[in-house]
Design a protein around this motif. Structure first.
Motif, PDB file in Angstrom:
ATOM      1  N   SER A 130      72.459  57.291  36.903  1.00  0.00           N
ATOM      2  CA  SER A 130      71.576  56.053  37.140  1.00  0.00           C
ATOM      3  C   SER A 130      70.440  56.246  36.064  1.00  0.00           C
ATOM      4  O   SER A 130      69.742  56.919  36.335  1.00  0.00           O
ATOM      5  CB  SER A 130      71.072  55.903  38.497  1.00  0.00           C
ATOM      6  N   HIS A 179      74.811  43.807  39.319  1.00  0.00           N
ATOM      7  CA  HIS A 179      73.484  44.671  38.950  1.00  0.00           C
ATOM      8  C   HIS A 179      72.403  43.805  39.452  1.00  0.00           C
ATOM      9  O   HIS A 179      71.823  43.069  38.771  1.00  0.00           O
ATOM     10  CB  HIS A 179      73.623  45.260  37.672  1.00  0.00           C
ATOM     11  N   THR A 225      82.244  52.317  34.099  1.00  0.00           N
ATOM     12  CA  THR A 225      80.980  51.487  34.389  1.00  0.00           C
ATOM     13  C   THR A 225      81.573  50.141  34.911  1.00  0.00           C
ATOM     14  O   THR A 225      82.575  49.889  34.504  1.00  0.00           O
ATOM     15  CB  THR A 225      80.261  51.526  32.956  1.00  0.00           C
ATOM     16  N   SER A 283      74.923  49.266  42.677  1.00  0.00           N
ATOM     17  CA  SER A 283      74.884  50.231  41.226  1.00  0.00           C
ATOM     18  C   SER A 283      73.167  50.364  40.982  1.00  0.00           C
ATOM     19  O   SER A 283      73.107  51.284  40.224  1.00  0.00           O
ATOM     20  CB  SER A 283      75.393  48.954  40.251  1.00  0.00           C
ATOM     21  N   LEU A 331      78.662  55.646  35.643  1.00  0.00           N
ATOM     22  CA  LEU A 331      77.564  55.284  35.324  1.00  0.00           C
ATOM     23  C   LEU A 331      77.596  53.817  35.722  1.00  0.00           C
ATOM     24  O   LEU A 331      78.063  52.921  34.828  1.00  0.00           O
ATOM     25  CB  LEU A 331      77.073  55.279  33.903  1.00  0.00           C
ATOM     26  N   PRO A 332      77.261  53.356  36.983  1.00  0.00           N
ATOM     27  CA  PRO A 332      77.804  52.039  37.478  1.00  0.00           C
ATOM     28  C   PRO A 332      77.267  50.872  36.668  1.00  0.00           C
ATOM     29  O   PRO A 332      77.687  49.916  36.269  1.00  0.00           O
ATOM     30  CB  PRO A 332      77.251  52.000  38.928  1.00  0.00           C
ATOM     31  N   PHE A 341      75.108  49.775  33.254  1.00  0.00           N
ATOM     32  CA  PHE A 341      74.745  50.241  31.682  1.00  0.00           C
ATOM     33  C   PHE A 341      73.822  49.668  31.310  1.00  0.00           C
ATOM     34  O   PHE A 341      73.754  48.353  31.101  1.00  0.00           O
ATOM     35  CB  PHE A 341      75.974  50.075  30.906  1.00  0.00           C
ATOM     36  N   ILE A 357      80.057  45.708  32.335  1.00  0.00           N
ATOM     37  CA  ILE A 357      79.435  45.826  31.240  1.00  0.00           C
ATOM     38  C   ILE A 357      78.755  44.464  30.709  1.00  0.00           C
ATOM     39  O   ILE A 357      79.569  43.562  30.663  1.00  0.00           O
ATOM     40  CB  ILE A 357      79.731  46.649  30.177  1.00  0.00           C
ATOM     41  N   LEU A 362      84.476  57.661  31.030  1.00  0.00           N
ATOM     42  CA  LEU A 362      82.944  56.958  31.521  1.00  0.00           C
ATOM     43  C   LEU A 362      83.372  55.818  32.100  1.00  0.00           C
ATOM     44  O   LEU A 362      84.018  54.724  31.744  1.00  0.00           O
ATOM     45  CB  LEU A 362      82.192  56.505  30.307  1.00  0.00           C
TER      46      LEU A 362
END
Lengths: 409, 342
Positions: A156, A349, A227, A380, A185-186, A188, A230, A225
């Protein structure tokens, strides 16, 4: 099997879930309401996960109670009733991949939830200390034990200050003879700084993509990765071929949640701008849509409705992230002025710098101009989750199930 | 004038012309360098620019978004096309790394003729090994981040570092960068030459590591080497070789953190009869203001250190210390200005 505590019924009501009895559990899948518990003991904390299957529902809702008793709505849309019951039974199910999951300090809660979702994922730990000069003093516990294992790290980057310590671990793990390495990496960050409009602009999203593309390969090849949502679709191309980005979305969690609402047939989705529409409309096709946009009037920029009809609808504004909340509030005003009956919001997010979440009040009087019915965020951004837990209109939809599935890829 | 004399005159003139031409050519061969810098380093950047007509200061807007992430703008980005460009960095804490790296990763791609990163102090330098599986050598993380600087038209980025902690660290950098390892020791020797001749100067190293790193640069002075010896649970500093009696002993090391090692050495040297004890470190890291242990307190107590020399590689320390005795700051500006011509 643990019995449900009385607190359960109350909190279930506050989440507007259908009521269920507090009779003791049965793991039979033949009854319409079957309840079973899986208990995972992680360090000194005990995470209990209740699983409930309803024949008519397409998703599964489970209530996850952390040791402090706060509920988080945990939706796992990928599993079927049978496999969930099997997974939660003590005999365990077959794993395609057993994964050792490391995590940063901030992501401990989410890591525990992920581990509770699946017998295939095991929590591992790192000593996070600092030297006097502020630089990190790190130790990966039981490093020999991860040889030949699939390893993941839940990161994070909530501020620039915490990047270097996590990066040191991320760069070290793949080289410990693991069989594969995945970085989860929930959120970015820097995603909105992804272009150079003037020569001299510094697109920090590209800096971050470059830093992550430099993760060394492991025996499993390039690092994966994972995520969620994004910010800009183009950012998938900022990563070099040394890394395999896996772009997931939180929208399935929203869809499950909407289907459970009493007025699920009166929902319209609103996008605050064309960017959000481009990113999300395909996943939300079966709902009527409203698209807003910002129009320049002299010096000001005003939010207008570009297409769609809000009259009498429960409108859910959907976007990838929220910062100050200004855009959402502008949309709320316009939608209310156009006759929306209720207004809710979903962002994957919830960044909310400087506690800007406080601007969002619950609509207690049926006046959508004054408040929101629901404000959904995912987990996240762990720091925000701690602040908004149990504060209506906020509800947290957990990415744990989605991440647990992604780790099996 | 006789023919010979005339010829001599001509020859002299020709020689002078040649010397002038060489000087002009070498001046012309000097690179004009555009120097960007991080906020912490503004003073050192100005000092570097004032050392040479060939170094021009440039500027960057350093701002933050509400979420704490950087909002940066490189001014006059068009002007640096085809120019030699350098960036003066200071990674004084993990929090300031990302904003500087964002600039460092971008500058080489703005069609510059060459790019040089000046990082006087390479932090994490003391955490450069794995003794157990599970140790995380952050020096390697830092080297990896620096090695990932994109190349420019001038080829790999040059990275200028002063007195890196471990000699092996030069090999931590990948071939995409050209590390240039400089030292602050010449500043010390120049300063020592200014001390009264009556001072019998000898150099002391607090451990074998420091001796390995520095003894060749200081071989004009007699040396003393200390070492840490285990006695039960404790580790005690002992004199290993050399005799400090009656001398002005200068303890030399690459950096200082809490200062504990230096204080222990000073006690041992004083106990062995040193007349005066001073210290030199290139990098005054001094976390949590640990430099305060060394300042002269005007309360009549004996001053342990006569001089304490540090360079300006750690600008936050230099700001805090100012001119407080026994500290003297020896500036790297001239050395960096020269390094930028390489």
């Amino acid at each position: 099997m643990a019995a449900i505590s009385p607190a359960t019924a109350t909190t279930a009501a506050s989440l507007s879930l259908p009521q269920f009895t507090s009779s003791s559990s049965s793991s039979s899948s033949s009854s319409p309401f079957s309840l079973s518990f899986k208990t995972a003991t992680v360090g000194s904390r005990c995470v209990r996960c209740g699983v409930r299957s309803l024949e008519n529902q397409s998703g599964h809702r489970s209530l996850d109670f952390l040791s402090n008793g706060d509920p988080i709505s945990l939706i796992n849309p990928n599993s079927s009733p049978i496999s969930m019951a099997a997974a939660s039974s003590e005999s365990g199910s077959k794993c395609s991949k057993r994964v050792c999951l490391f995590h940063s300090d901030e992501t401990r809660d989410l890591a525990e939830r992920i581990v509770a979702q699946s017998d295939c994922i095991e929590l591992r730990s790192i000593n996070w200390k600092k030297f006097d000069d502020g630089f990190p003093n790190l130790f990966i516990q039981n490093a020999q034990g991860i040889r030949g294992q699939h390893v993941a790290f839940l990161a994070s980057f909530s501020s620039p200050a915490v990047i270097f310590e996590q990066l040191s671990v991320i760069y070290a793990l793949p080289k410990l003879f693991v069989s594969s390495f995945t970085l989860v990496l929930p959120f970015f960050p820097t995603g909105t700084s992804e272009r150079m409009e003037d020569e001299g602009d510094v697109a920090t999203a590209f800096t971050l993509a470059r830093i992550l593309s430099n993760i060394p390969a492991s025996r499993g090849g390039p690092t994966s990765l994972v995520t969620f949502d994004i910010h800009a679709l183009q950012e998938r191309f900022y990563f070099g071929d040394t890394i395999l980005p896996c772009f997931e979305s939180g929208i399935p969690l929203l869809k499950s949640r909407l289907q459970a609402l009493p007025d699920s047939d009166n929902i319209s989705i609103a996008f605050p701008d064309d960017g959000a529409w481009k990113r999300f409309h395909k996943q939300l096709q079966h709902y009527p849509t409203i698209v807003c946009n910002k129009v320049r009037m002299g010096d000001k920029r005003i939010v207008r409705i570009k297409e769609g009809d809000a009259e009498g609808r429960h409108v859910v504004i959907v976007d990838d992230l929220v910062q100050s909340g200004g855009t959402l509030i502008e949309c709320q005003k316009v939608l209310a002025a156009h006759g929306a009956a209720k207004i809710s919001a979903y962002v994957t997010h919830g960044i909310f710098p400087k506690s800007s979440w406080k601007r969002f009040k619950l609509d207690t009087k049926g006046d959508p101009a004054e408040g929101f019915s629901y404000f959904w965020i995912t987990d996240s951004c762990g720091l925000t989750v701690k602040e908004v837990m149990n504060k209506p209109p906020f509800e947290v939809l957990s990415l744990a199930g989605s991440i647990a599935s992604a780790l099996q890829v | 004038m006789s023919e010979n004399a005339a010829n001599n005159n001509n020859n002299n003139t020709m020689e002078k012309n040649q010397i002038c031409k060489d000087a002009i050519v070498s001046e012309l061969q000097k690179k004009k360098v555009h120097l960007f810098y991080c906020l912490e380093c503004e003073e050192l950047a100005r000092n570097i620019a004032s050392e040479s007509d060939h170094i021009a200061l440039q500027s960057i807007n350093w701002r933050s978004f509400a979420d704490g992430f950087p909002n940066l703008f490189i001014n006059n980005a068009h002007e640096i096309r085809g120019q030699h460009v350098a960036f003066l960095a200071s990674f004084s804490s993990p929090a300031v790394i990302f904003e500087q790296i964002s600039v460092i990763y971008l500058l080489p791609r703005l069609f510059v003729a060459s790019f040089t990163l000046v990082l006087p102090f390479f932090p994490t330098g003391s955490f450069e090994r794995m003794e157990e599986e599970g140790d995380v050598a952050t020096a390697f993380t830092m080297a990896r981040i620096v090695s990932n600087i994109p190349i420019s038209r001038g080829g790999p980025t040059s990275v200028v570092i002063y007195d890196i902690h471990a000699l092996q660290e030069r090999f931590y950098f990948a071939d995409q960068v050209l590390p240039l390892f400089e030292t602050g020791i010449p500043l010390l020797t120049k300063r020592l030459q200014q001390l009264p001749e009556t001072d019998k100067i000898i150099v002391a190293f607090p451990d074998d590591g420091a001796w390995k790193r520095f003894h060749k640069l200081l071989d004009q002075y007699p040396t003393v080497v200390c070492t840490k010896v285990r006695e039960g649970d404790k580790r005690i500093v002992r004199l290993k070789e050399g005799n400090p009696a009656g001398c002005h002993v200068v303890i030399v090391d690459d950096l200082v953190q809490s200062g504990g090692t230096l204080i222990e050495c000073q006690k041992v040297l004083a106990a062995h009869g040193a007349a005066k004890v001073s210290a030199y470190v290139t990098h005054g890291v001094f976390p949590k203001s640990s430099w305060e242990r060394f300042t002269h307190k005007n309360n009549g107590s004996e001053e342990a250190f006569a001089y304490f020399w540090i360079t300006d590689s750690c600008p936050q320390t230099v700001k805090s210390i100012g001119n407080k005795a026994p500290f003297e700051v020896l500036s790297l500006a001239g050395s960096i200005a020269d390094a930028l011509q390489i």
